[in-house]
Design a protein around this motif. Structure first.
Motif, short mmCIF file in Angstrom:
data_model
loop_
_atom_site.label_atom_id
_atom_site.label_comp_id
_atom_site.label_asym_id
_atom_site.label_seq_id
_atom_site.Cartn_x
_atom_site.Cartn_y
_atom_site.Cartn_z
N PRO A 1 0.83 -1.93 -5.75
CA PRO A 1 1.44 -3.12 -6.33
C PRO A 1 2.52 -2.75 -7.33
O PRO A 1 2.42 -1.76 -8.04
CB PRO A 1 0.26 -3.83 -7.01
N ALA A 2 3.54 -3.58 -7.41
CA ALA A 2 4.62 -3.33 -8.36
C ALA A 2 4.07 -3.31 -9.78
O ALA A 2 3.19 -4.07 -10.14
CB ALA A 2 5.67 -4.44 -8.24
N GLY A 3 4.64 -2.44 -10.58
CA GLY A 3 4.20 -2.32 -11.95
C GLY A 3 3.00 -1.45 -12.13
O GLY A 3 2.55 -1.19 -13.25
N SER A 4 2.42 -0.94 -11.04
CA SER A 4 1.26 -0.08 -11.14
C SER A 4 1.69 1.32 -11.52
O SER A 4 2.31 2.03 -10.76
CB SER A 4 0.53 -0.03 -9.79
N ALA A 5 1.40 1.75 -12.74
CA ALA A 5 1.86 3.04 -13.23
C ALA A 5 0.83 4.13 -13.06
O ALA A 5 1.10 5.30 -13.27
CB ALA A 5 2.24 2.93 -14.71
N SER A 6 -0.39 3.75 -12.71
CA SER A 6 -1.46 4.74 -12.60
C SER A 6 -1.63 5.23 -11.18
O SER A 6 -1.68 4.44 -10.25
CB SER A 6 -2.79 4.12 -13.06
N PRO A 7 -1.70 6.56 -10.98
CA PRO A 7 -1.92 7.09 -9.64
C PRO A 7 -3.33 6.78 -9.17
O PRO A 7 -4.20 6.42 -9.95
CB PRO A 7 -1.71 8.59 -9.83
N THR A 8 -3.56 6.92 -7.87
CA THR A 8 -4.90 6.68 -7.35
C THR A 8 -5.85 7.76 -7.88
O THR A 8 -5.44 8.82 -8.34
CB THR A 8 -4.86 6.73 -5.82
N ALA A 9 -7.15 7.50 -7.75
CA ALA A 9 -8.15 8.38 -8.34
C ALA A 9 -8.08 9.79 -7.78
O ALA A 9 -8.44 10.75 -8.44
CB ALA A 9 -9.53 7.79 -8.12
N SER A 10 -7.64 9.93 -6.53
CA SER A 10 -7.61 11.24 -5.90
C SER A 10 -6.37 12.05 -6.24
O SER A 10 -6.24 13.20 -5.84
CB SER A 10 -7.69 11.07 -4.38
N VAL A 11 -5.46 11.47 -7.00
CA VAL A 11 -4.20 12.15 -7.34
C VAL A 11 -4.22 12.53 -8.81
O VAL A 11 -4.54 11.72 -9.68
CB VAL A 11 -3.00 11.23 -7.05
N THR A 12 -3.87 13.76 -9.09
CA THR A 12 -3.80 14.23 -10.47
C THR A 12 -2.52 13.76 -11.11
O THR A 12 -1.44 13.90 -10.54
CB THR A 12 -3.86 15.77 -10.52
N ALA A 13 -2.63 13.17 -12.29
CA ALA A 13 -1.45 12.68 -13.00
C ALA A 13 -0.51 13.83 -13.32
O ALA A 13 -0.92 14.94 -13.62
CB ALA A 13 -1.87 11.96 -14.28
N SER A 14 0.78 13.53 -13.27
CA SER A 14 1.80 14.54 -13.48
C SER A 14 2.73 14.11 -14.61
O SER A 14 2.86 12.92 -14.89
CB SER A 14 2.60 14.74 -12.19
N ASP A 15 3.37 15.08 -15.25
CA ASP A 15 4.37 14.77 -16.26
C ASP A 15 5.73 14.50 -15.62
O ASP A 15 6.67 14.10 -16.31
CB ASP A 15 4.51 15.93 -17.25
N TYR A 16 5.81 14.72 -14.32
CA TYR A 16 7.08 14.52 -13.63
C TYR A 16 7.43 13.04 -13.63
O TYR A 16 6.60 12.19 -13.31
CB TYR A 16 6.99 15.03 -12.19
N LYS A 17 8.67 12.71 -14.00
CA LYS A 17 9.06 11.30 -14.11
C LYS A 17 10.15 10.96 -13.11
O LYS A 17 11.21 11.57 -13.08
CB LYS A 17 9.54 10.99 -15.52
N ALA A 18 9.86 9.96 -12.29
CA ALA A 18 10.81 9.44 -11.32
C ALA A 18 11.26 8.06 -11.77
O ALA A 18 10.43 7.22 -12.13
CB ALA A 18 10.19 9.36 -9.93
N CYS A 19 12.56 7.82 -11.75
CA CYS A 19 13.10 6.57 -12.28
C CYS A 19 14.05 5.92 -11.29
O CYS A 19 14.56 6.58 -10.38
CB CYS A 19 13.83 6.84 -13.59
N MET A 20 14.29 4.64 -11.48
CA MET A 20 15.13 3.90 -10.54
C MET A 20 15.97 2.87 -11.26
O MET A 20 15.54 2.25 -12.23
CB MET A 20 14.24 3.21 -9.49
N VAL A 21 17.20 2.69 -10.75
CA VAL A 21 18.11 1.66 -11.24
C VAL A 21 18.49 0.77 -10.06
O VAL A 21 18.97 1.25 -9.03
CB VAL A 21 19.40 2.28 -11.84
N SER A 22 18.26 -0.53 -10.19
CA SER A 22 18.60 -1.47 -9.12
C SER A 22 20.07 -1.85 -9.21
O SER A 22 20.73 -1.63 -10.22
CB SER A 22 17.74 -2.73 -9.22
N ASP A 23 20.57 -2.48 -8.15
CA ASP A 23 21.86 -3.13 -8.28
C ASP A 23 21.60 -4.54 -8.82
O ASP A 23 20.49 -4.85 -9.27
CB ASP A 23 22.64 -3.10 -6.96
N SER A 24 22.60 -5.39 -8.79
CA SER A 24 22.47 -6.69 -9.45
C SER A 24 21.51 -7.64 -8.76
O SER A 24 21.19 -8.71 -9.29
CB SER A 24 23.85 -7.36 -9.57
N GLY A 25 21.01 -7.25 -7.57
CA GLY A 25 20.03 -8.10 -6.89
C GLY A 25 18.65 -8.04 -7.53
O GLY A 25 17.85 -8.96 -7.40
#
Length: 370
Positions: free
Chosen positions: A32-56
């Motif tokens: 779901p959108a806005g879900s910042a937590s990984p699933t239980a089977s995935v180890t959290a990472s410090d790696y940060k992925a980011c996104m910029v939308s267009d005007s839509g």
């Protein structure tokens, strides 16, 4: 700046290998959108992925929303952290990309052709950050050489291929002998749909000795009908006005290529009492625009979610390159969506012909561009 984020969306039908045509794994569903937590089977990472939308914005039920699904998939399956910013106008692009640089993002994915200059400038200025951009590339048109810096990857889709199939489908379904298309603005990632659609109609005419007309695009002039104005992709009334004009001229199957503005065509179709239908683009409209599914024969899709996911995964795993990704029918990066409610209305002959057309496009027997 817009506040709302996308609703959960179903990912593209098949996963993509960014380097070519590898056999894709089974389909998955975005977190779901806005879900910042990984699933239980995935180890959290410090790696940060980011996104910029267009005007839509990320709730456009089109390409921004689908691209964002790739980011949420990366959070769920790779354990990465994320951040995102939505653009309200074209003037926001450079400052929003810079905001993600300032947030110390490891990879920044920008969405849309119009972010091309801002993304390139930021990539050159920040060589230690990886960048990927949806719907733009840095291929020199004269030499064919990829001019992108080593930290910037274009994610492109050959939408002329499934659009060609959509044109053939539309011509086969038309009762008036006229179909229509319109775009938000005359930019390559829009006109590729329109041109492929018109060529598909022409192929139908050739094969069937018919004369179905295309309103809204001229393949010889490479020009057509556009909403125009300051915000052509956020102008739903403008989209509805153009769609109404096309149907008044007799078009009964439409292809809007205008982001959220294209919903105007769906509204016109829905209120026509079965006289008009409208295809959708970027996503499977029966999923992203479910309330209009009864008037959507099919959609011309781009698996942007999985292209974005794979770019993030490659960056995290230190296998990222600047090699252009091109989604096609062959690698399932571009596709004609299922017929859904229209399945019984598409003849068995047309279905077989579309299968053959797809195979011929992949084989290179049918060309979908000039």
């Amino acid at each position: 700046m817009k506040k709302s984020l996308m609703a959960p969306v179903v990912l593209g039908a098949l996963a993509l290998a960014l380097g070519g045509c590898a056999t894709p794994p089974a389909a998955t569903t975005a977190a779901p959108a806005g879900s910042a937590s990984p699933t239980a089977s995935v180890t959290a990472s410090d790696y940060k992925a980011c996104m910029v939308s267009d005007s839509g914005g990320f709730d456009d039920k089109s390409f921004n929303e689908t691209a964002y699904a790739g980011l949420t998939k990366a959070v769920a399956e790779l354990g990465v952290q994320k951040n995102q910013v939505q653009s309200s106008t074209d003037a926001d692009y450079a400052k929003n990309v810079q905001a993600m640089v300032d947030d110390k993002c490891d990879i920044i994915v920008t969405v849309g052709y119009k972010l091309g200059d801002a993304t390139l400038a930021a990539a050159k200025k920040n060589p230690k950050i990886k960048f990927a951009i949806v719907d733009s590339d840095y291929i020199d048109p004269k030499t064919g050489k990829n001019t992108a810096p080593a930290n910037l990857k274009g994610l492109m889709f050959k939408t002329s291929e499934p659009s060609f199939m959509a044109g053939y489908l539309a011509a086969s379904l038309s009762k008036t002998g006229k179909v229509g298309t319109f775009g938000g603005a005359p930019i390559p990632t829009v006109t590729a749909f329109m041109d492929g659609y018109a060529r598909g109609v022409a192929y139908y005419n050739q094969q069937k000795s018919k004369s179905v007309a295309v309103l809204g695009w001229d393949t010889n002039k490479q020009d057509g009908t556009f909403i125009g104005g300051q915000s052509p992709f956020e102008d739903l009334p403008g989209g509805k006005k153009v769609a109404t004009n096309l149907t008044a001229q007799g078009a009964d199957i439409l292809l809007p290529v205008a982001g959220p503005s294209g919903e105007g065509a769906l509204q016109v179709a829905k209120s026509s009492n079965g006289k008009v239908a409208s295809l959708w683009v970027d996503t499977d409209g029966c999923i992203s625009q479910a309330q209009y599914c009864p008037v959507i024969p099919s959609s011309v899709g781009k698996a942007m979610d999985l292209a974005v996911f794979e770019a993030i995964k490659a960056a995290k795993n230190d296998t990222f390159t600047n090699e252009l990704y091109l989604g096609t029918l062959a690698n399932n990066g571009a596709y004609l969506a299922p017929f859904h409610d229209w399945d019984s209305k598409v003849s068995a002959d047309t279905k077989a012909e579309l299968d053959k057309i797809k195979a011929d496009i992949i084989a290179g027997t049918i060309k979908t561009t000039a």
